[in-house]
Design a protein around this motif. Structure first.
Motif: not given
Length: 93
Positions: A13-14, A34, A71-72, A74-76, A78-79
């Motif tokens: 994811v990053e 996530g 928020a993190l 959700t970001q994780y 999604t990715e």
């Protein structure tokens, strides 16, 4: 999320480069929802150092951290879902 006796599958994811140390790449993998993550640090030993980074890895549940920031998380999620949709786990990315 794949969670079985062989471990938990997490998706890339990053990918970042450390500001603190030269030649250090930080890879973060997360579960599809996530909520959990795995951090892997890789030191590059030379300009020709080529080690593949796979779309997913399977790790022991005890090696996973918890993602507490919504928020993190959700970001994780999604990715991780995007990576799972677009790649096989062993794909080099």
């Amino acid at each position: 999320m794949t969670d079985d006796r062989d471990g938990v599958r997490v998706w890339l994811v990053e990918r970042t480069y450390s500001d603190d140390e030269q030649n250090l790449i930080i890879l973060v993998y997360a579960t599809l929802d996530g909520t959990r993550y795995y951090r892997k640090e890789r030191a590059l030993t030379s300009a020709t150092d080529e080690r593949p980074t796979t779309a997913a890895v399977t790790v022991e549940p005890t090696n996973l951290g918890s993602v507490d920031d919504p928020a993190l998380r959700t970001q994780y999620a999604t990715e991780a879902s995007r990576m799972a949709d677009e790649h096989d786990p062993d794909d080099d990315v």
